[in-house]
Design an enzyme around this catalytic site. Structure first.
Site, short mmCIF file in Angstrom:
data_model
loop_
_atom_site.label_atom_id
_atom_site.label_comp_id
_atom_site.label_asym_id
_atom_site.label_seq_id
_atom_site.Cartn_x
_atom_site.Cartn_y
_atom_site.Cartn_z
N HIS A 230 0.97 -1.53 0.01
CA HIS A 230 0.05 0.90 -0.12
C HIS A 230 0.60 1.25 0.01
CE1 HIS A 230 1.40 -0.11 4.18
NE2 HIS A 230 0.67 0.71 4.36
N ASP A 232 0.28 4.99 1.49
CA ASP A 232 -0.15 5.67 2.82
C ASP A 232 -0.58 7.24 2.33
OD1 ASP A 232 1.29 4.18 4.51
OD2 ASP A 232 2.66 5.33 5.48
N HIS A 286 4.87 0.31 -0.14
CA HIS A 286 5.57 -0.78 1.04
C HIS A 286 4.76 -1.49 2.10
CE1 HIS A 286 3.81 2.88 2.74
NE2 HIS A 286 3.59 1.82 4.06
N ARG A 296 7.22 -8.49 16.13
CA ARG A 296 7.49 -7.74 15.91
C ARG A 296 6.71 -6.89 16.39
NH1 ARG A 296 6.47 -4.24 10.64
NH2 ARG A 296 8.59 -3.34 10.54
#
Length: 361
Positions: A230, A232, A286, A296
């Site tokens: 996607h 941002d 990204h 994570r």
């Protein structure tokens, strides 16, 4: 700790049940077909902000040039000596456990309402039925007003007095991210050759979102993503990722990893700033990978203007390009489009423009 994947969110509410008890093999809701692995590492020096903060003109020029080069290529860069207290970053990362270790019913007290940017979400299953991201998120709003501690109030009102300290940690973290945002906005303006205070003034009465991302270990990391590809939609994003790593960007026609750099923060351009720069700086596709053995965590600070403010580039950038690349729009309409009509990808901004023109917004 409750697994974030032990539930399914339903349109009429939320019911927790084991995904794995109902089927054998990897749950199909989380499958991302035809995943292509990253082929190389993005290897670029970080931008040192120490000279900028000291008022060193030559160091400021060098930092702005490095930012311009990165933004012309892919829109991602890392900053060091950024002025954010490492203790604040450490606490913000550690305090994520206070929320994500809660029993499921407690986390659901903060669940995100349909169309909202804020609240708790498990795998975004309230929005999508397939290609679910392997993560939990908690998002909350921040705006700069010293007398209005909106982050602290969010935690206290939703989760109770036991989360007052957590709320204070994230209030301080947001304040630090806002200060850094103003510095980045000045450097972006310098890099584009416009008044260095132009973008800072544009965002002074805006608001931002902080999103806490928790990615649990995954036994089949090659079958799913922590966050799908996607761009941002906001203006700029400031990301802290832990040392596990997992962030990848698509540039030069291949996926490239951005390895963790201790003490650094990652900045990337969003669609709204693409419009504010008249298309000179483009947002970049990204994604986030998951890890087979380790959880994570990351913290993403999304800077946005006031909802009703008109997004319009400065005339200097219109003249330099020769035309307006995007028509006027408001952040409110773009954010509503993404939340209600469109799953963000590498064409979100143009899809929004096409949609807004078709419905005559």
């Amino acid at each position: 700790m409750d697994s974030p994947l032990e539930f399914q969110e339903q349109s009429n509410g939320f019911s927790f049940q084991s995904v794995f008890d109902k089927q054998s093999g990897f749950p199909k809701e989380f499958l991302w077909p035809d995943l292509v692995s990253a082929q190389q590492e993005l290897s670029e020096p970080p931008v040192d902000l120490e000279g900028f903060f000291k008022g060193d003109d030559e160091a400021t020029k060098q930092a702005a040039n490095m930012i311009r080069d990165a933004c012309l290529r892919h829109g991602f860069f890392q900053v060091i000596n950024h002025g954010v207290d490492p203790n604040i970053i450490r606490d913000a990362e550690n305090y994520m456990d206070h929320f994500f270790r809660l029993p499921a019913p407690e986390k659901l007290k903060a669940r995100r309402k349909p169309g909202s940017l804020c609240g708790y979400s498990g795998a975004h299953a309230d929005r999508y039925a397939s290609k679910l991201p392997w993560k939990e998120t908690l998002s909350f709003r921040y705006h700069e007003n010293s007398s209005d501690r909106v982050v602290l109030d969010f935690f206290k009102s939703i989760l109770g007095k036991d989360f007052e300290e957590t709320g204070m940690i994230y209030q301080k973290y947001c304040e630090a991210m806002m200060d850094l945002s103003f510095a980045i906005l000045e450097l972006l303006a310098i890099s584009l050759g416009v008044d260095r205070k132009l973008y800072r003034k544009f965002f002074e009465d805006g608001y931002s979102i902080l999103r806490c991302n928790f990615y649990p270990p995954c036994q089949e990391p090659g079958n799913t993503l922590g966050t799908g590809p996607h761009c941002d939609s906001n203006s700029i994003t400031i990301l802290h990722q832990d040392q596990v790593g997992g962030l990848e960007i698509f540039t030069d026609n291949v996926w490239q990893t951005i390895p963790p750099l201790k003490g650094a923060l990652i900045i990337n351009i969003g669609d709204t700033f693409t419009a504010l720069s008249n298309g000179k700086y483009k947002s970049c596709l990204h994604r986030a990978m998951v890890n087979k053995h380790e959880q994570r965590k990351s913290l993403a600070f999304f800077l946005s203007p006031r909802e009703d403010k008109v997004v319009r580039p400065p005339q200097e950038l219109v003249y330099s390009v020769g035309k307006r690349m995007y028509p006027d729009f408001t952040w409110l309409n773009l954010s509503r489009f993404v939340q209600n009509h469109y799953r963000a990808d590498d064409n979100t901004l143009q899809s929004f423009i096409n949609w807004s023109q078709s419905v005559n917004i």
